[in-house]
Design a protein around this motif. Structure first.
Motif, PDB file in Angstrom:
ATOM      1  N   GLU A   1      30.027  46.782  41.764  1.00 13.88           N
ATOM      2  CA  GLU A   1      30.883  46.952  40.578  1.00 13.88           C
ATOM      3  C   GLU A   1      32.265  47.444  40.978  1.00 13.88           C
ATOM      4  OE1 GLU A   1      27.452  47.950  37.242  1.00 13.88           O
ATOM      5  OE2 GLU A   1      28.677  49.570  38.023  1.00 13.88           O
ATOM      6  N   ALA A   2      32.294  48.362  41.964  1.00 15.66           N
ATOM      7  CA  ALA A   2      33.581  48.903  42.416  1.00 15.66           C
ATOM      8  C   ALA A   2      34.451  47.780  42.940  1.00 15.66           C
ATOM      9  CB  ALA A   2      33.348  49.948  43.496  1.00 15.66           C
ATOM     10  N   SER A   3      33.862  46.907  43.743  1.00 18.39           N
ATOM     11  CA  SER A   3      34.625  45.807  44.325  1.00 18.39           C
ATOM     12  C   SER A   3      35.099  44.833  43.245  1.00 18.39           C
ATOM     13  CB  SER A   3      33.747  45.087  45.351  1.00 18.39           C
ATOM     14  OG  SER A   3      34.371  43.934  45.794  1.00 18.39           O
ATOM     15  N   LEU A   4      34.197  44.472  42.340  1.00 15.07           N
ATOM     16  CA  LEU A   4      34.565  43.520  41.275  1.00 15.07           C
ATOM     17  C   LEU A   4      35.638  44.116  40.369  1.00 15.07           C
ATOM     18  CD1 LEU A   4      31.047  42.138  40.253  1.00 15.07           C
ATOM     19  CD2 LEU A   4      32.846  40.909  41.461  1.00 15.07           C
TER      20      LEU A   4
ATOM     21  N   LEU B   1      37.939  45.982  41.111  1.00 16.15           N
ATOM     22  CA  LEU B   1      39.262  45.981  41.743  1.00 16.15           C
ATOM     23  C   LEU B   1      39.862  44.573  41.782  1.00 16.15           C
ATOM     24  CD1 LEU B   1      38.470  48.502  44.564  1.00 16.15           C
ATOM     25  CD2 LEU B   1      40.133  48.854  42.758  1.00 16.15           C
TER      26      LEU B   1
ATOM     27  N   LEU C   1      31.477  43.835  33.407  1.00 18.62           N
ATOM     28  CA  LEU C   1      30.569  44.091  34.531  1.00 18.62           C
ATOM     29  C   LEU C   1      29.129  43.846  34.098  1.00 18.62           C
ATOM     30  CD1 LEU C   1      32.044  47.150  36.444  1.00 18.62           C
ATOM     31  CD2 LEU C   1      31.889  44.797  37.206  1.00 18.62           C
TER      32      LEU C   1
ATOM     33  N   LEU D   1      34.067  51.898  49.328  1.00 23.86           N
ATOM     34  CA  LEU D   1      33.687  50.648  49.984  1.00 23.86           C
ATOM     35  C   LEU D   1      33.400  50.929  51.460  1.00 23.86           C
ATOM     36  CD1 LEU D   1      36.447  48.470  48.344  1.00 23.86           C
ATOM     37  CD2 LEU D   1      34.042  48.510  47.743  1.00 23.86           C
TER      38      LEU D   1
ATOM     39  N   TYR E   1      42.464  47.904  49.510  1.00 24.40           N
ATOM     40  CA  TYR E   1      41.586  46.777  49.172  1.00 24.40           C
ATOM     41  C   TYR E   1      42.075  45.976  47.947  1.00 24.40           C
ATOM     42  CZ  TYR E   1      37.203  44.350  47.967  1.00 24.40           C
ATOM     43  OH  TYR E   1      36.248  43.405  47.646  1.00 24.40           O
TER      44      TYR E   1
ATOM     45  N   ARG F   1      42.108  54.471  44.511  1.00 21.00           N
ATOM     46  CA  ARG F   1      41.872  53.049  44.771  1.00 21.00           C
ATOM     47  C   ARG F   1      42.069  52.227  43.493  1.00 21.00           C
ATOM     48  NH1 ARG F   1      35.774  52.118  46.380  1.00 21.00           N
ATOM     49  NH2 ARG F   1      35.525  52.426  44.140  1.00 21.00           N
TER      50      ARG F   1
END
Lengths: 295, 280
Positions: A182-185, A187, B83, B127, B137, B190
Motif C-alpha cells: 500500500e505504501a508503494s502504491l 506513492l 487501495l 520500503l 522513491y 516520503r
C-alpha cells in the motif's frame, strides 16, 4: 507437586535438546562415514587429480571425476535456468495479480507435483522429453541427438524442481506485509513497479533461499536424471550430447564391479563430493541471504 | 400616524434551529470541500462494511474518523485512494469526487490520483531501501531524474518532519535501522515529498510512544495550513486535540459529524453517548 512439575520440565528439556543433537549429528556422521570409506582412494591419489582429471579407467586405477562433476553442474544449471524464471513469474502472478481462487486451486496441485516419485518423472522424461529433444528440438537447432542428453536431464530436473521452488516463493511473497504494498502504491507506483521495488526487493532473501533449495535438489537428484541423461562420459558444451552426473554414477555402479580395487572408494568419494558440494551451495546461499536480509 | 408594518416571522422550535444550523454547516462544508463522497458502499461476501456513506471533506482541515474497531473507518480511508482495489474480495460502489473527478470511474490514472494523497499507516512501512531512497522513491516514480532536485527534496522533507538532524549522517543506512517513531516520520516525509494535497492517516500514532505521538500531532497541526488531513483514530482525546471536524462511524454508517466541541461534548445520538462514556 512442584517437584514433579520441575522434573517434567527438565525431562522435556533433555528430550528436546537430545532430539536436536541427534539431528545435528546426522550430517556429521554421514560426512565422516563417507570420508572414511573414500580414504583409500584419497591416500593413493591427490584431490586435485581426482577432481580435475577426466581420465576414468577404473581397471587401470585412474579415477578422474571431472566429466561427472561437469555433467552434474551442467544439468543443474540448465534445470535452474529453465525453472527459476518460470517459478518466479508464476509465484508473482499467483500472489500479486491472480485471483485468490486460482492460488487456492494451485496450492494442492503443487503439492501433488512435489509428491510424484522421481521414477515417474523419469518415465515421463523417456516417453515425452527424450523424443521431443531427438525429433523436434535438436533438428530445430540443426543437429542430431538420440534424445538421451544433458538437455533432457535438465528439462526433467527443471520440472521436478518447480514444485519446491514455487511453493517456497509463494510463501515468501505471501509474507510481505500488505502495508508495504500500500505504501508503494500510495506513492504513485503502478502494480508492476510495486512488484519490482517492493515484492522482489523485500522478498529477495527468500527468493535466493528458494533458488538455493532448487539448485541443491537438482544437484542431488538421481533416478529421473539417470533415466534420460544418457550416462556417457563426456565433457561437452552441447546440450544435445549425453552426460553422466555424479548421482547417476553412484546409482548405476554401487554394488557392481566391486572386484576392481578402489572402485568402492571411488564411488564413496563421488558421494562425498556430492555431499560437500550441496553443503557449499547451502552455505553460500545462507551467506547471501544473510547479506541481503539487512536491507 | 405612523403606519405599522408587520412581517411574518415563524416561530422556530429548538429542533428546527439545530437542523437549520446543520444544513448551513453542510452547505458551508460543501462549498469548501475537497472530497465529496456519495452513496459509497463497500461489501464482502459476508456483508456490508460501509453502508451508503455520504460525506463532504472540508479543505485544509483535520477530519477525524472516529468509531469502534471494525466500524469501517480504515476501509473508508482506503477507499479514498482506491487501495481497496488490492483486496479482491471487496465490492466497492458509489462516487468519490475529488476536484470534480469521480475517482471510482474506470480508466482513472490511479498513480497520479494516489500521489495526491499521502498515506500514513498504523505501523510504519518503510520500503526495503535506504533512508534516502525511501524519500526519493515517490519522486522517481513522478519522473524526476535530477539528482540535485531529488537531494534537495529529500533534505527539505526530512527537515519538515524534524528528522534531518537525526539521520543526515546516515542517509544510506537501511530505513529499518530507525526507531519506530523515526520510521513513522520518515514515512510522512516520503509522502510529503510527492507533494500531495491530502494526507490519509490511519491511526498514525497507535504504535508510537507519547513523545513520538506528540511530534506527529504537532506536525499535523502545522501541515493542515497546506494539506487536508483525514485521520482515523480511536483516541478521543486525540480527536479533541486535533480535529476540526469529527465523523463518528458505527457499523459502517456515519452516525454523527460536526465540530469536535459540538459532537463530542454534546452528542445527540445514544450510540455516540454510549461510545463516549465507554471510551472515557
Amino acid at each position: 507437586m512442584n517437584k514433579k512439575r520441575r522434573l517434567t520440565d527438565s525431562l522435556v528439556n533433555i528430550w528436546m535438546r537430545g532430539g536436536l543433537y541427534i539431528l545435528l549429528s546426522i550430517p556429521v556422521f554421514i560426512g565422516i562415514g563417507l570420508y572414511w570409506k573414500a580414504a583409500p582412494l584419497l591416500n593413493e591419489h591427490s584431490l586435485t587429480e581426482l577432481i580435475f582429471s577426466s581420465k576414468w579407467f577404473p581397471m587401470r586405477g585412474e579415477f578422474g571425476f571431472l566429466p561427472f562433476i561437469f555433467s552434474s553442474v551442467y544439468v543443474t544449471l540448465l534445470a535452474f535456468i529453465l525453472s527459476a524464471p518460470l517459478c518466479l513469474f508464476a509465484a508473482i502472478y499467483l500472489t500479486q495479480f491472480g485471483k485468490m481462487r486460482l492460488l487456492n486451486f494451485m496450492l494442492p496441485v503443487i503439492d501433488i507435483l512435489a509428491g510424484i516419485p522421481s521414477v515417474v518423472y523419469g518415465v515421463w522424461g523417456i516417453l515425452v522429453i527424450v523424443p521431443l529433444v531427438s525429433d523436434k528440438i535438436a533438428p530445430f537447432f540443426g543437429t542430431i541427438s538420440s534424445g538421451y542428453s544433458l538437455l533432457a536431464g535438465g528439462i526433467v530436473l527443471a520440472v521436478m524442481c518447480i514444485p519446491y521452488m514455487l511453493n517456497m516463493l509463494i510463501e515468501v511473497f505471501n509474507t510481505i506485509p500488505v502495508g508495504m504494498k500500500e505504501a508503494s502504491l500510495s506513492l504513485g507506483a503502478t502494480h508492476w513497479e510495486m512488484v519490482k521495488h517492493v515484492i522482489i526487493r523485500k522478498g529477495f532473501p527468500g527468493i535466493i533461499s528458494a533458488f538455493g533449495l532448487g539448485i541443491a535438489k537438482a544437484f542431488g537428484e538421481t533416478i529421473a536424471v539417470l533415466m534420460v541423461v544418457g550416462n556417457t562420459l563426456n565433457i561437452t558444451l552441447s546440450p544435445f550430447k549425453a552426460g553422466y552426473p555424479l548421482p547417476a554414477l553412484i546409482a548405476n555402479n554401487y554394488g557392481e564391479m566391486m572386484s576392481i580395487p578402489d572402485y568402492d572408494s571411488a564411488l564413496m568419494f563421488a558421494a562425498l563430493l556430492l555431499f560437500v558440494v550441496i553443503l557449499i551451495i547451502n552455505l553460500f546461499f545462507r551467506y547471501f541471504i544473510h547479506k541481503t536480509e539487512k536491507i | 400616524m405612523k403606519q405599522m408594518t408587520f412581517t411574518y416571522q415563524p416561530t422556530l422550535s429548538a429542533e428546527s434551529v439545530t437542523m437549520q444550523n446543520e444544513i448551513a454547516m453542510a452547505e458551508e462544508i460543501k462549498d469548501t470541500s475537497i472530497i465529496s463522497i456519495k452513496n459509497l458502499n463497500v461489501k464482502t461476501r459476508d456483508g456490508a462494511i460501509l453502508k451508503n456513506i455520504n460525506l463532504e471533506i472540508p479543505k485544509n482541515k483535520i477530519v477525524v474518523l472516529l468509531g469502534p474497531s471494525g466500524c469501517g473507518k480504515t476501509t473508508l480511508l482506503k477507499s479514498l485512494n482506491r487501495l481497496t482495489d488490492l483486496h479482491k474480495e471487496l465490492k466497492v460502489s458509489g462516487q468519490i469526487i475529488i476536484d470534480g473527478q469521480d475517482i471510482m470511474k474506470a480508466g482513472q490514472n490511479l498513480s497520479a490520483m494516489r500521489q495526491r494523497m499521502g498515506l500514513l499507516s498504523q505501523r510504519p512501512f518503510p520500503l526495503p531501501a535506504s533512508i534516502y531512497k525511501n524519500v526519493a522513491y515517490g519522486l522517481k516514480l513522478k519522473g524526476i531524474r535530477s539528482k540535485k532536485l531529488i537531494a534537495h527534496s529529500v533534505e527539505t522533507n526530512l527537515k519538515r518532519v524534524g528528522l534531518w538532524n537525526e539521520v543526515k549522517d546516515r542517509l544510506k543506512s537501511p530505513a529499518t535501522s530507525l526507531s519506530i517513531g523515526q520510521q513513522q516520520r520518515l514515512c510522512l516525509a516520503r509522502g510529503l515529498a510527492v507533494k500531495p494535497t491530502i494526507i490519509l492517516a490511519d491511526e498514525p500514532t497507535s504504535a508510537l510512544d507519547p513523545i513520538s505521538t506528540k511530534i506527529i500531532e504537532n506536525l499535523f497541526k502545522e501541515l493542515k495550513q497546506h494539506y487536508t488531513i483525514i485521520m482515523v483514530t480511536h483516541v478521543l482525546r486525540q480527536a479533541l486535540r486535533l480535529a476540526d471536524h469529527v465523523v463518528f462511524m458505527y457499523y459502517g454508517e456515519i452516525i454523527e459529524q460536526g465540530h469536535p466541541d459540538e459532537i463530542l461534548k454534546n452528542p445527540k445520538t445514544t450510540i455516540l453517548k454510549k461510545y463516549l462514556i465507554d471510551g472515557n
